[in-house]
Motif scaffolding. Structure first.
Motif, PDB file in Angstrom:
ATOM      1  N   ARG A  30       0.835  -1.206   0.000  1.00 49.06           N
ATOM      2  CA  ARG A  30       0.000   0.000   0.000  1.00 49.06           C
ATOM      3  C   ARG A  30       0.868   1.253   0.000  1.00 49.06           C
ATOM      4  N   GLY A  31       1.976   1.206   0.724  1.00 41.04           N
ATOM      5  CA  GLY A  31       2.888   2.349   0.734  1.00 41.04           C
ATOM      6  C   GLY A  31       3.478   2.619  -0.643  1.00 41.04           C
ATOM      7  N   GLN A  32       3.831   1.540  -1.357  1.00 40.28           N
ATOM      8  CA  GLN A  32       4.358   1.708  -2.713  1.00 40.28           C
ATOM      9  C   GLN A  32       3.314   2.337  -3.636  1.00 40.28           C
ATOM     10  N   VAL A  33       2.071   1.904  -3.492  1.00 42.43           N
ATOM     11  CA  VAL A  33       0.994   2.424  -4.334  1.00 42.43           C
ATOM     12  C   VAL A  33       0.772   3.907  -4.062  1.00 42.43           C
ATOM     13  N   LEU A  34       0.731   4.283  -2.783  1.00 42.55           N
ATOM     14  CA  LEU A  34       0.550   5.696  -2.453  1.00 42.55           C
ATOM     15  C   LEU A  34       1.715   6.546  -2.963  1.00 42.55           C
ATOM     16  N   TYR A  35       2.911   5.993  -2.884  1.00 44.06           N
ATOM     17  CA  TYR A  35       4.070   6.747  -3.377  1.00 44.06           C
ATOM     18  C   TYR A  35       3.966   6.950  -4.893  1.00 44.06           C
ATOM     19  N   ARG A  36       3.435   5.944  -5.580  1.00 45.49           N
ATOM     20  CA  ARG A  36       3.253   6.067  -7.025  1.00 45.49           C
ATOM     21  C   ARG A  36       2.270   7.193  -7.353  1.00 45.49           C
ATOM     22  N   VAL A  37       1.250   7.362  -6.528  1.00 46.44           N
ATOM     23  CA  VAL A  37       0.313   8.474  -6.728  1.00 46.44           C
ATOM     24  C   VAL A  37       1.061   9.801  -6.633  1.00 46.44           C
ATOM     25  N   ALA A  38       1.944   9.914  -5.653  1.00 46.67           N
ATOM     26  CA  ALA A  38       2.723  11.144  -5.507  1.00 46.67           C
ATOM     27  C   ALA A  38       3.587  11.392  -6.741  1.00 46.67           C
ATOM     28  N   TRP A  62       0.968  13.121   0.401  1.00 48.54           N
ATOM     29  CA  TRP A  62       0.859  11.738  -0.094  1.00 48.54           C
ATOM     30  C   TRP A  62       2.084  10.924   0.314  1.00 48.54           C
ATOM     31  N   VAL A  63       3.259  11.516   0.131  1.00 50.14           N
ATOM     32  CA  VAL A  63       4.492  10.799   0.486  1.00 50.14           C
ATOM     33  C   VAL A  63       4.528  10.509   1.979  1.00 50.14           C
ATOM     34  N   TRP A  64       4.077  11.466   2.774  1.00 53.33           N
ATOM     35  CA  TRP A  64       4.081  11.312   4.231  1.00 53.33           C
ATOM     36  C   TRP A  64       3.227  10.123   4.646  1.00 53.33           C
ATOM     37  N   TYR A  65       2.016  10.042   4.095  1.00 54.72           N
ATOM     38  CA  TYR A  65       1.138   8.930   4.442  1.00 54.72           C
ATOM     39  C   TYR A  65       1.627   7.612   3.838  1.00 54.72           C
ATOM     40  N   ALA A  66       2.278   7.673   2.688  1.00 58.77           N
ATOM     41  CA  ALA A  66       2.850   6.454   2.108  1.00 58.77           C
ATOM     42  C   ALA A  66       3.882   5.850   3.059  1.00 58.77           C
ATOM     43  N   GLY A  67       4.613   6.712   3.736  1.00 52.71           N
ATOM     44  CA  GLY A  67       5.609   6.221   4.679  1.00 52.71           C
ATOM     45  C   GLY A  67       5.027   5.629   5.948  1.00 52.71           C
ATOM     46  N   TRP A  68       3.782   5.976   6.257  1.00 50.76           N
ATOM     47  CA  TRP A  68       3.156   5.488   7.487  1.00 50.76           C
ATOM     48  C   TRP A  68       2.482   4.127   7.333  1.00 50.76           C
ATOM     49  N   THR A  69       2.249   3.682   6.112  1.00 52.72           N
ATOM     50  CA  THR A  69       1.437   2.476   5.924  1.00 52.72           C
ATOM     51  C   THR A  69       1.973   1.260   6.677  1.00 52.72           C
ATOM     52  N   ASP A  70       3.289   1.077   6.688  1.00 53.90           N
ATOM     53  CA  ASP A  70       3.857  -0.103   7.344  1.00 53.90           C
ATOM     54  C   ASP A  70       4.469   0.218   8.711  1.00 53.90           C
ATOM     55  N   LYS A  71       4.070   1.375   9.276  1.00 51.69           N
ATOM     56  CA  LYS A  71       4.594   1.759  10.590  1.00 51.69           C
ATOM     57  C   LYS A  71       3.494   1.948  11.637  1.00 51.69           C
ATOM     58  N   ILE A  72       2.290   2.257  11.179  1.00 52.41           N
ATOM     59  CA  ILE A  72       1.216   2.561  12.122  1.00 52.41           C
ATOM     60  C   ILE A  72       0.892   1.366  13.010  1.00 52.41           C
ATOM     61  N   ALA A  73       1.062   0.146  12.503  1.00 50.09           N
ATOM     62  CA  ALA A  73       0.766  -1.048  13.309  1.00 50.09           C
ATOM     63  C   ALA A  73       1.673  -1.133  14.529  1.00 50.09           C
ATOM     64  N   VAL A  86      -6.791  15.719   0.082  1.00 48.77           N
ATOM     65  CA  VAL A  86      -5.807  14.647   0.242  1.00 48.77           C
ATOM     66  C   VAL A  86      -5.529  14.371   1.714  1.00 48.77           C
ATOM     67  N   SER A  87      -5.606  15.399   2.537  1.00 43.39           N
ATOM     68  CA  SER A  87      -5.340  15.221   3.966  1.00 43.39           C
ATOM     69  C   SER A  87      -6.384  14.351   4.656  1.00 43.39           C
ATOM     70  N   VAL A  88      -7.599  14.305   4.096  1.00 41.96           N
ATOM     71  CA  VAL A  88      -8.630  13.438   4.688  1.00 41.96           C
ATOM     72  C   VAL A  88      -8.759  12.114   3.949  1.00 41.96           C
ATOM     73  N   LEU A  89      -8.362  12.073   2.681  1.00 39.49           N
ATOM     74  CA  LEU A  89      -8.472  10.838   1.898  1.00 39.49           C
ATOM     75  C   LEU A  89      -7.298   9.892   2.121  1.00 39.49           C
ATOM     76  N   ALA A  90      -6.073  10.414   2.046  1.00 36.38           N
ATOM     77  CA  ALA A  90      -4.890   9.549   2.088  1.00 36.38           C
ATOM     78  C   ALA A  90      -4.824   8.669   3.340  1.00 36.38           C
ATOM     79  N   PRO A  91      -5.110   9.195   4.544  1.00 32.21           N
ATOM     80  CA  PRO A  91      -5.029   8.321   5.719  1.00 32.21           C
ATOM     81  C   PRO A  91      -6.072   7.211   5.717  1.00 32.21           C
ATOM     82  N   VAL A  92      -7.219   7.450   5.076  1.00 27.89           N
ATOM     83  CA  VAL A  92      -8.266   6.419   5.009  1.00 27.89           C
ATOM     84  C   VAL A  92      -7.775   5.214   4.215  1.00 27.89           C
ATOM     85  N   ILE A  93      -7.196   5.472   3.036  1.00 33.68           N
ATOM     86  CA  ILE A  93      -6.771   4.345   2.208  1.00 33.68           C
ATOM     87  C   ILE A  93      -5.402   3.803   2.628  1.00 33.68           C
TER      88      ILE A  93
END
Length: 295
Positions: free
Chosen positions: A71-79, A115-126, A165-172
């Motif tokens: 998911r982080g890779q996908v979000l980074y691709r969006v950026a 977008w990049v910021w949230y991409a970095g969080w995908t595998d860390k929030i757990a 983006v600030s409300v969408l990116a964290p959801v996905i």
């Protein structure tokens, strides 16, 4: 002097990875801060909202089941894709919010960085909200976050791109799928974002973008039995109360509107955790030999 006619862009909804017109055939005029016509945006109907829920539910299993790293890779691709279309978004944000080109560029750059910021969080929030819990007895007790499900998001009205983006990116980023209601007055950056998502690696249905009258689209989503949560960021006080009452029917998780002075400020993890559920698992540790010692 050229006598050619410019090809005007036809904006469409983004649902299930495709670009349908509203099933009602309705559009509404979008103007800039000076009242100058910019485009006709599709005016989504209740049927469009229901179609978006079906698409989001269909996409949820695959997206929630993907690894957090993926998911982080996908979000980074969006950026990356946003960076390539930076000039277009600068123009659209400048028109939408009445900003100078320089101020609009700052907003777009902050959006890409978000977008990049949230991409970095995908595998860390757990690691932040989950982990092993100390318990009395020979047990492992492990808590892990899981996505809530299908989330309806009312995008902020005043921040057409960065706020969106600030409300969408964290959801996905956390594995949910989303139905976004774009800013009613300034929907064009959101609709163009759909084009970016379609040409990146985001699976169809993970994000669905509707434009039109916020109250009209939000009402069926708040009452929909297959929507698990709703973010009321773009609702005024009266609409938020009405939607919260409708959402109670199937115990939706509701994120009430929060005043935001500066969307460019570091957002923290609140929106990442807003639509996560915690699953706790107990498992016996077992014993080793007659002494009963555990591992």
């Amino acid at each position: 002097m050229s006598d050619r006619l410019s090809v005007l862009k036809t904006y469409k909804l983004y649902v299930g990875g495709k670009f349908p017109r509203s099933e009602s055939g309705r559009v509404y005029e979008v103007t800039d801060s000076k009242g100058t016509w910019l485009a006709n945006a599709p005016q989504a109907s209740r049927k469009d909202a229901r179609d978006a829920v079906v698409a989001a539910r269909k996409a949820f299993g695959g997206w929630a089941g993907a690894t957090a790293y993926n998911r982080g890779q996908v979000l980074y691709r969006v950026a990356e894709m946003l960076e390539g279309r930076r000039a277009q978004f600068v123009r659209e944000v400048a028109d939408a919010e009445g900003l100078s080109k320089a101020k609009a560029a700052e907003q777009v750059e902050a959006t890409i960085d978000r977008w990049v910021w949230y991409a970095g969080w995908t595998d860390k929030i757990a690691q932040v909200v989950g982990g092993g819990n100390p318990v009395a007895g020979p047990f492992f007790n492990l808590s892990s976050p899981e996505p809530t499900g299908v989330v309806a998001v009312l995008a902020p009205q005043e921040s057409s791109f960065l706020g969106l983006v600030s409300v969408l990116a964290p959801v996905i980023a956390t594995g949910n799928t989303a139905i976004v209601i774009a800013s009613e007055r300034s929907p064009l950056p959101a609709l163009s974002l759909g084009e970016v998502l379609a040409t990146s690696d985001v699976p169809g249905g993970v994000v669905n973008i509707l434009s039109g009258r916020t109250a009209e689209i939000a009402a069926p989503l708040a009452a929909h039995q297959d929507v698990n949560a709703i973010d009321l960021a773009g609702a005024d006080e009266a609409l938020a109360k009405e939607l919260e009452i409708a959402a109670a029917d199937n115990l939706k998780r509701v994120l009430r509107p929060q005043p935001v002075d500066d969307w460019a400020a570091v957002p923290g993890t609140d929106r990442l955790t807003a639509f996560l559920e915690t699953k706790t698992v107990w498992h016996p540790t077992g014993s080793l030999g007659a002494s009963g010692s555990s591992y």
